[in-house]
Design a protein around this motif. Structure first.
Motif, PDB file in Angstrom:
ATOM      1  N   SER A   1       0.841  -1.200   0.000  1.00 13.03           N
ATOM      2  CA  SER A   1       0.000   0.000   0.000  1.00 13.03           C
ATOM      3  C   SER A   1       0.873   1.245   0.000  1.00 13.03           C
ATOM      4  CB  SER A   1      -0.886   0.042   1.258  1.00 13.03           C
ATOM      5  OG  SER A   1      -1.759  -1.045   1.283  1.00 13.03           O
TER       6      SER A   1
ATOM      7  N   GLU B   1      -3.515   1.588  -3.090  1.00  6.97           N
ATOM      8  CA  GLU B   1      -3.300   2.935  -2.569  1.00  6.97           C
ATOM      9  C   GLU B   1      -2.082   3.654  -3.179  1.00  6.97           C
ATOM     10  OE1 GLU B   1      -3.432   2.657   1.697  1.00  6.97           O
ATOM     11  OE2 GLU B   1      -5.475   1.868   1.667  1.00  6.97           O
TER      12      GLU B   1
ATOM     13  N   LYS C   1      -5.343  -2.273  -7.157  1.00  6.82           N
ATOM     14  CA  LYS C   1      -6.474  -1.392  -6.892  1.00  6.82           C
ATOM     15  C   LYS C   1      -6.017   0.011  -6.512  1.00  6.82           C
ATOM     16  CE  LYS C   1      -6.722  -3.706  -2.398  1.00  6.82           C
ATOM     17  NZ  LYS C   1      -5.565  -4.529  -2.593  1.00  6.82           N
ATOM     18  N   ASP C   2      -6.979   0.924  -6.530  1.00 11.67           N
ATOM     19  CA  ASP C   2      -6.833   2.247  -5.927  1.00 11.67           C
ATOM     20  C   ASP C   2      -5.649   3.073  -6.432  1.00 11.67           C
ATOM     21  OD1 ASP C   2      -9.104   1.610  -4.522  1.00 11.67           O
ATOM     22  OD2 ASP C   2      -8.013   0.901  -2.769  1.00 11.67           O
TER      23      ASP C   2
ATOM     24  N   VAL D   1     -11.279  -0.337  -8.379  1.00 13.77           N
ATOM     25  CA  VAL D   1     -11.294   0.738  -7.391  1.00 13.77           C
ATOM     26  C   VAL D   1     -11.995   0.194  -6.149  1.00 13.77           C
ATOM     27  CG1 VAL D   1     -12.114   3.052  -6.823  1.00 13.77           C
ATOM     28  CG2 VAL D   1     -11.383   2.533  -9.163  1.00 13.77           C
ATOM     29  N   LYS D   2     -11.290   0.163  -5.047  1.00 16.16           N
ATOM     30  CA  LYS D   2     -11.883  -0.232  -3.770  1.00 16.16           C
ATOM     31  C   LYS D   2     -12.260   1.008  -2.960  1.00 16.16           C
ATOM     32  CE  LYS D   2     -10.920  -2.842   0.447  1.00 16.16           C
ATOM     33  NZ  LYS D   2      -9.918  -3.632   1.180  1.00 16.16           N
ATOM     34  N   LYS D   3     -11.347   1.981  -2.943  1.00  6.86           N
ATOM     35  CA  LYS D   3     -11.565   3.224  -2.195  1.00  6.86           C
ATOM     36  C   LYS D   3     -11.702   4.355  -3.198  1.00  6.86           C
ATOM     37  CE  LYS D   3      -8.843   1.452   1.642  1.00  6.86           C
ATOM     38  NZ  LYS D   3      -7.580   1.566   2.380  1.00  6.86           N
ATOM     39  N   ARG D   4     -12.886   4.940  -3.293  1.00  4.35           N
ATOM     40  CA  ARG D   4     -13.175   5.946  -4.311  1.00  4.35           C
ATOM     41  C   ARG D   4     -12.235   7.143  -4.286  1.00  4.35           C
ATOM     42  NH1 ARG D   4     -19.701   5.957  -3.927  1.00  4.35           N
ATOM     43  NH2 ARG D   4     -20.002   4.001  -5.019  1.00  4.35           N
ATOM     44  N   GLU D   5     -11.721   7.494  -3.114  1.00  2.00           N
ATOM     45  CA  GLU D   5     -10.839   8.651  -3.024  1.00  2.00           C
ATOM     46  C   GLU D   5      -9.526   8.463  -3.794  1.00  2.00           C
ATOM     47  OE1 GLU D   5     -10.182   6.428   0.977  1.00  2.00           O
ATOM     48  OE2 GLU D   5     -11.829   6.744  -0.414  1.00  2.00           O
ATOM     49  N   TYR D   6      -9.204   7.237  -4.178  1.00  2.00           N
ATOM     50  CA  TYR D   6      -7.968   6.977  -4.927  1.00  2.00           C
ATOM     51  C   TYR D   6      -8.174   6.953  -6.433  1.00  2.00           C
ATOM     52  CZ  TYR D   6      -5.449   6.012  -0.655  1.00  2.00           C
ATOM     53  OH  TYR D   6      -4.846   6.129   0.562  1.00  2.00           O
TER      54      TYR D   6
ATOM     55  N   GLU E   1     -17.192  -1.635  -6.668  1.00  2.00           N
ATOM     56  CA  GLU E   1     -17.816  -2.301  -5.525  1.00  2.00           C
ATOM     57  C   GLU E   1     -18.343  -3.685  -5.886  1.00  2.00           C
ATOM     58  OE1 GLU E   1     -20.666   1.044  -6.888  1.00  2.00           O
ATOM     59  OE2 GLU E   1     -18.573   0.951  -6.336  1.00  2.00           O
TER      60      GLU E   1
ATOM     61  N   GLU F   1     -15.176  -5.809  -5.693  1.00  5.34           N
ATOM     62  CA  GLU F   1     -14.863  -5.976  -4.266  1.00  5.34           C
ATOM     63  C   GLU F   1     -15.813  -6.971  -3.602  1.00  5.34           C
ATOM     64  OE1 GLU F   1     -14.328  -3.375  -0.173  1.00  5.34           O
ATOM     65  OE2 GLU F   1     -15.101  -2.385  -1.952  1.00  5.34           O
TER      66      GLU F   1
END
Length: 166
Positions: free
Chosen positions: A36, A59, A80-81, A103-108, A149, A152
């Motif tokens: 990460s 990340e 991912k991310d 994409v797991k975390k949208r902010e990335y 999602e 995921e």
């Protein structure tokens, strides 16, 4: 470095910068390597009997690894991310889910995986890619049609892989 008979993750790299020559994982309960927010360069990666992801990258990581051999494992590679990963000379044998890019975390944001010289030996031909991320295998773009999602939801022990053992 050799990791053997570990119940959870073998190597977890968070916000690191590593170079390696020859990492081996055998009988790992969760991830062989979980990366990460890191920069990783490596040569010779071997994983056997990994219960979750053999190589998990996320990340905003930047990863380049040559000569990967992953056998008898649940998930080969997950990127991912907003991570950018280039893998060269990758052999997957008897892998339930060879590749996931999402994409797991949208902010990335979306991830990118490029594989050069890819061999699936006795592995399922399942490649999970969300519609925003990018997978390129031997110069061919693999288009995804799932939401991040949705990818995921199939991982982490729901359909593929397993929940983290702590």
């Amino acid at each position: 470095v050799k990791f053997k008979n570990i119940l959870s993750d073998a190597l977890d790299v968070d916000s690191g910068n590593i170079e390696f020559e020859n990492i081996s994982c055998k009988n790992i309960g969760n991830d062989c390597i979980d990366i990460s927010n890191s920069i990783v360069k490596g040569n010779i990666f071997f994983a056997e009997n990994v219960g979750d992801k053999s190589l998990s990258i996320g990340e905003k990581s930047q990863v380049n690894i040559n000569n990967l051999n992953i056998i008898n494992s649940e998930i080969g590679v997950a990127v991912k991310d907003n991570s950018i990963t280039v893998l060269e000379n990758i052999n997957l044998s008897n892998i339930t889910l060879p590749i996931a890019v999402f994409v797991k975390k949208r902010e990335y944001g979306p991830a990118k995986l490029e594989i050069k010289n890819f061999n699936l030996n006795k592995s399922n031909e399942i490649l999970l890619v969300d519609k925003f991320s990018e997978l390129i295998i031997d110069g061919k773009i693999i288009q995804g049609d799932l939401k991040g999602e949705e990818v995921e939801a199939l991982l982490y022990g729901n359909v593929y892989g397993k929940q983290t053992t702590r």
